[in-house]
Scaffold this active site. Structure first.
Site, short mmCIF file in Angstrom:
data_model
loop_
_atom_site.label_atom_id
_atom_site.label_comp_id
_atom_site.label_asym_id
_atom_site.label_seq_id
_atom_site.Cartn_x
_atom_site.Cartn_y
_atom_site.Cartn_z
N ALA A 206 0.84 -1.20 0.00
CA ALA A 206 0.00 0.00 0.00
C ALA A 206 0.87 1.24 0.00
O ALA A 206 2.03 1.21 0.41
CB ALA A 206 -0.92 -0.01 1.22
N GLU B 79 4.06 -5.54 7.18
CA GLU B 79 3.64 -4.33 7.90
C GLU B 79 4.29 -4.19 9.27
O GLU B 79 4.53 -3.08 9.75
CB GLU B 79 2.12 -4.30 8.05
CG GLU B 79 1.35 -4.03 6.77
CD GLU B 79 1.06 -5.30 5.98
OE1 GLU B 79 0.26 -5.23 5.02
OE2 GLU B 79 1.62 -6.37 6.31
N GLY C 145 -0.58 -4.76 1.31
CA GLY C 145 -1.92 -4.56 0.76
C GLY C 145 -2.13 -5.34 -0.52
O GLY C 145 -3.25 -5.75 -0.84
N GLU D 165 -3.04 -8.76 0.56
CA GLU D 165 -4.41 -8.75 1.09
C GLU D 165 -5.43 -8.72 -0.05
O GLU D 165 -6.49 -9.35 0.02
CB GLU D 165 -4.59 -7.55 2.01
CG GLU D 165 -3.84 -7.69 3.33
CD GLU D 165 -4.02 -6.51 4.26
OE1 GLU D 165 -4.65 -6.66 5.32
OE2 GLU D 165 -3.53 -5.41 3.91
#
Length: 776
Positions: free
Chosen positions: A105, A176, A151, A154
C-alpha cells in the site's frame, strides 16, 4: 500429536534488512464507466477475453505497483460494473509490471494521518474494498508474478482464487510489522481462514516473505504455474502472457463450475490446529507462548507484534466481524505510535540512501580489484562478484587467497541451499572471480578497494604500489574504519581518485556502506563509488572526512562511557542488559569484544588525541592492559567475556581476570547519576550528542543519513528512527537537562552540542520539522 508441536509459534524479528518496497503516491485520471479497454485510464487497463474481464494493474511513472486512492477508486468502479454486466462471467487481476504484482500500500496515505481515527478509517476502507472483491457474485482470479506484499497480498487473498508463478521473484508476505503496523485491510483474519493460526502468526509477526511453492503448501496459493511455459523463451513478456492465458482458463472453469474451489484442511497439522482452536487450554497456550517469545526477542519495545497477537486471537475467539473491527482499531492505534513513525521514517531514509545523490557517473565501473583476501576483503569481493562485477582479488600468499576463496564459496553455497540462486548461477558467478598474487592483474581495473591492515604506513605503501599499476581513471578506495582519508591521500599522486569506503562486518550481511570523501576527492569519483556501493546492494551514506568519520566516532562514545560504568562497578552482563533494553541488538560489553579490544584501544587513543578531554570516559590505559594480557575479545577467546566455543542458554561467562584488572587498578567510585535510567541515558546521550556534533561540523550532510548510518551500521534501535529522530521524540530540552546534570558530575564529555541547546530553548525546532509528510 503432542501439544508442544502446536506451540511452535514464530518469533518476532526486528531486523530492518527485510523492508519491502511499498511504492510512492501517484496521480491518476478517473476510470471510464464502461468495462472496455480505455487508453485514458492511467493505472488500470482492461480487456475482455472469452467473457473474462482482464484487469491489468500498471501504476504509471512507477517501477512497482502500489495501492493508492486513485487505483482503488478505479478498481471499485470496475467491480461495480462487473456485477451488472451480464456479458462478463468472471475476472482476472494481473500486473503489467515485470517482477511485481503489487508491492504494498502507498504509505504516504498513512503519513498524512494526524489522528488514530483517520488511520483506522484507512483500514476500514481497505477492508470494505476487499470485501467488495470477496463478495463478488462472479469469480475473481489473482494472477501473481513477482512480489505480492502487504496490501497487494491482502487484495490477492480477497480474490476467489490465486495463481502464482514459481519464479524466484515471486514472494508473498505481510511486512507491515516492519513499519510498526499490522495488516490493516483484513489480512489478519483472512490469513487464519485460508491457512491456520500458526501461519497467520508466523507471517504477521516476522514480516517474512514466502515463495510461491511455500504459499501453495500452506494454503495461500491455489495453483502454481511454471514461469517459462511449454516451449516459451525465458523472458518476462512470455511469462506474463502464459500466466494470463492460464488465469483466463481457470476463471472460465470456475464460472462454469467445471472447477470447484474446495479449501478443506490441507494437512493433518491443519486439522489439528483448527480443532485445537476450540479448546481453551490449547488456544491459551498457543497465544501465551507467542506473546512470551515476542517479549523475549523485542523486550516489549515494539508494540505492533503484541497487537498482532491480540487481533488474531480476537478473530479466532469472537469471529470474523470482531476480528475485522479489532484490526482496524489496532491499525489506527499503531499508526500513531512513535515506534511506527520511526520505522516509517527509517524506511523512507533507506529508500533515499539507495539513490545516488551525486548523479550518474560519466563512465561505468565494470572491473573491481580487491586487495586483501581476509574477512573484509573476501566479503567485499563476494558482494561485488555476486552483483555482476568482474573481480580480481589479491593477497600476499596462496594460503591467504585459498582462505578467502573458501569464504566466498561458502557464502554462495548458502544462497544455493536457500534457493536464492541455482547451481548454474553459482558457477557463473564464481567464474567472474579471479584470484591473483600479482598486482599486474589490476592493470585494467576501474576501481580497486584495499582492505589491508589498519596501519597508515601499510596503507601508504599500498597506495604507492597501486598507482604505479592501475590506469589513470581507476579509483582507489580504502576500507578503513577510522584513519582520516586525507592522511592516507598524502602519498597519492592523484588524490582526486582516492576515497574511503568503510564496509561493516560481515560484509555480505551488513547493509550499510559509509563512503568518506576528503577535500580533494572529485565529484566523479564520489559518484562512481556510490554507484558501486549501490550495485553491491548496500544502503549508502556519504560523509566528509575527519577522525573516526561518522559511525566509528559516535560508536566510540558509547563504548568509552561503558568502560567508565564498568569501572564504577557495573557488571558486564548488566551493562549489556542496559543497552539491549534501550533497543540495541548487542550489549555494549559484548560489542567491545566483537570489535576487538586491541582495535578499540587503537581507535580510542587516536580519537582522544584528536578531540582531547571531550572524548574522556573510561581510563584508556585499561584497554592497553587488556591487550597486554592477551584479552583481545572474541577473536582471542577472552576479552570482557570468555569465548570457549560452548553454546548454552545462559549468559556468556564473564572473564574474571578482566574484573580483577578493573577492580585492582581502575576501580572508580560513582559520582552519581547511577539509576538504571541514568546509566542508560549517559551512554545514549553521548552517542546522540556526537551525532549532532558531526552534523554541526559538516561531517554529515543531513540528519537522514545520520539516522541511517546509526541504525544500519551500529544497531541504534530501529523503532526510534535513529538518533536524530529520537531527539525529536525524546525532546532536546529533556536531553539537554540530563546532559547538564551529568556534566556537573563528569565534566566536558557531557557538554551538549549547541544545536541541542538551541532546540531546547525553542521547542518548535526539530531535526524533522515536517515529520509525517511524505517528503523527508
Amino acid at each position: 500429536m503432542a501439544v508442544n508441536q502446536l506451540l511452535r509459534v514464530p518469533m518476532y524479528m526486528s531486523r530492518t534488512d527485510l523492508f519491502c518496497r511499498l511504492g510512492g503516491l501517484m496521480s491518476t485520471k478517473k476510470y471510464a464507466s464502461s468495462i472496455v479497454k480505455d487508453e485514458s485510464a492511467k493505472d488500470l487497463r482492461t480487456k475482455v477475453v472469452d467473457d473474462v474481464l482482464v484487469v491489468t494493474l500498471d501504476l504509471q511513472n512507477a517501477k512497482v505497483n502500489s495501492l493508492n486512492v486513485s487505483m482503488t477508486s478505479e478498481m471499485k468502479s470496475i467491480l461495480q460494473e462487473l456485477e451488472i454486466n451480464s456479458a462478463i462471467t468472471s475476472a482476472v487481476v494481473i500486473s503489467g509490471k515485470p517482477g511485481c504484482f503489487i508491492a504494498g500500500a502507498d504509505i504516504s496515505m498513512l503519513e498524512k494521518c494526524r489522528t488514530l481515527e483517520e488511520a483506522s478509517k484507512i483500514s476500514r476502507e481497505g477492508q470494505d474494498f476487499f470485501h467488495q472483491i470477496g463478495n463478488s457474485r462472479k469469480p475473481i482470479v489473482a494472477a501473481i508474478n513477482g512480489v505480492c506484499l502487504g496490501g497487494g497480498f491482502e487484495l490477492a487473498m480477497a480474490c476467489h482464487y490465486r495463481i502464482a508463478t514459481t519464479s524466484r521473484a515471486t514472494k508473498l508476505g505481510t511486512p507491515e510489522v516492519l513499519l510498526g503496523l499490522l495488516p490493516g485491510a483484513g489480512g489478519t483474519v483472512r490469513l487464519s481462514e485460508l491457512s491456520n493460526v500458526a501461519t497467520a502468526l508466523d507471517l504477521c509477526l516476522t514480516g517474512k516473505h514466502v515463495s510461491a511453492d511455500r504459499a501453495k503448501k500452506i494454503g495461500l496459493v491455489d495453483l502454481l504455474v511454471n514461469p517459462l511455459g511449454p516451449g516459451l523463451a525465458p523472458n518476462e513478456e512470455n511469462t506474463m502472457q502464459y500466466l494470463e492465458k492460464i488465469a483466463i482458463e481457470v476463471a472460465k472453469d470456475i464460472a462454469s463450475e467445471k472447477l470447484k474451489v474446495n479449501r478443506g484442511s490441507k494437512s493433518l497439522m491443519d486439522k489439528v490446529l483448527k480443532a485445537s482452536m476450540g479448546v481453551d487450554f490449547i488456544r491459551n497456550r498457543i497465544f501465551k507462548t507467542a506473546q512470551k517469545q515476542v517479549l523475549k526477542l523485542s523486550n516489549g519495545l515494539y508494540p505492533a507484534p503484541l497487537k498482532i497477537i491480540d487481533v488474531i486471537r480476537t478473530g479466532i475467539e469472537k469471529g470474523t466481524s470482531a476480528g475485522y473491527e479489532a484490526e482496524s482499531k489496532a491499525f489506527g492505534e499503531l499508526a500513531m505510535t512513535p515506534e511506527s513513525k520511526g520505522l516509517i521514517s527509517l524506511f523512507r531514509g533507506q529508500t533515499e540512501c539507495r539513490k545516488n545523490r551525486f548523479g550518474h557517473p560519466k563512465s561505468e565501473v565494470k572491473t573491481v580489484g580487491v586487495l586483501g583476501a581476509g574477512l573484509m576483503g573476501s566479503g567485499i569481493a563476494q558482494v561485488s562478484v555476486n552483483n555482476g562485477y568482474q573481480v580480481f582479488i589479491k593477497d600476499t600468499s596462496i594460503k591467504g587467497l585459498a582462505r578467502g576463496l573458501e569464504q566466498i564459496q561458502k557464502g554462495l553455497d548458502v544462497q544455493v541451499k536457500r534457493k536464492r540462486i541455482s547451481v548454474m548461477e553459482c558457477n557463473q558467478i564464481i567464474s567472474k572471480l579471479k584470484p591473483t598474487l600479482d598486482y599486474k592483474k589490476f592493470q585494467n581495473a576501474d576501481i580497486v578497494i584495499e582492505a589491508v591492515f589498519e596501519d597508515l604506513k601499510v596503507k601508504h605503501a599500498v597506495i604507492s604500489e597501486l598507482e604505479s599499476i592501475v590506469p589513470s581513471h581507476c579509483i582507489i578506495a580504502t576500507n578503513t574504519s577510522a584513519i582520516p582519508i586525507k592522511n592516507i591521500a598524502e602519498v597519492s599522486s592523484r588524490p582526486e581518485n582516492l576515497i574511503g569506503m568503510h564496509y561493516f562486518s560481515p560484509v555480505d550481511k551488513m547493509q550499510l556502506l559509509e563512503i568518506i570523501t576528503h577535500p580533494k576527492t572529485s565529484k566523479e569519483t564520489t559518484a562512481k563509488a556510490v554507484a558501486v556501493g549501490l550495485k553491491q546492494g548496500k544502503v549508502v551514506i556519504t560523509v566528509n572526512d575527519g577522525p573516526g568519520f561518522y559511525t566509528t566516532r559516535i560508536l566510540s562514545t558509547i563504548l568509552y562511557e561503558g568502560i567508565r560504568l564498568m569501572q564504577e562497578g557495573v557488571e558486564p552482563t548488566e551493562l549489556d542488559n542496559l543497552t539491549k533494553l534501550f533497543g540495541f541488538p548487542v550489549g555494549a560489553a559484548t560489542l567491545f569484544d566483537e570489535v576487538g579490544i586491541d582495535v578499540g584501544a587503537h581507535i580510542a587513543f587516536d580519537l582522544a588525541k584528536a578531540f582531547g578531554e571531550r572524548f574522556s570516559g573510561g581510563n584508556l590505559n585499561l584497554l592497553q592492559d587488556l591487550v597486554l594480557a592477551g584479552f583481545l575479545g572474541r577473536k582471542s577467546g577472552k576479552g570482557i567475556f570468555i569465548y570457549d566455543g560452548t553454546k548454552g542458554k545462559g549468559s556468556r561467562p564473564v572473564n574474571m581476570d578482566f574484573l580483577t584488572i578493573v577492580k585492582e587498578k581502575y576501580s572508580l567510585v560513582s559520582k552519581g547519576a547511577n539509576t538504571t535510567e541514568d546509566l542508560t541515558i549517559r551512554m545514549v546521550a553521548r552517542f546522540v550528542n556526537e551525532a549532532v556534533l558531526c552534523l554541526e561540523e559538516g561531517i554529515l550532510d543531513n540528519p537522514l543519513e545520520g539516522d541511517i548510518g546509526a541504525v544500519f551500521g551500529l544497531g541504534f534501535p530501529p523503532f526510534s528512527g535513529g538518533p536524530f529522530r529520537w531527539v525529536d521524540h525524546y525532546t532536546a530540552s529533556k536531553l539537554v537537562e540530563n546532559m547538564k546534570s551529568y556534566a556537573d558530575l563528569y565534566g566536558i564529555a557531557f557538554k551538549p552540542a549547541q544545536t541541542l541547546v538551541d532546540m531546547a530553548k525553542d521547542s518548535s525546532k526539530k531535526f524533522y520539522p515536517n515529520a509525517g509528510s511524505s517528503k523527508l
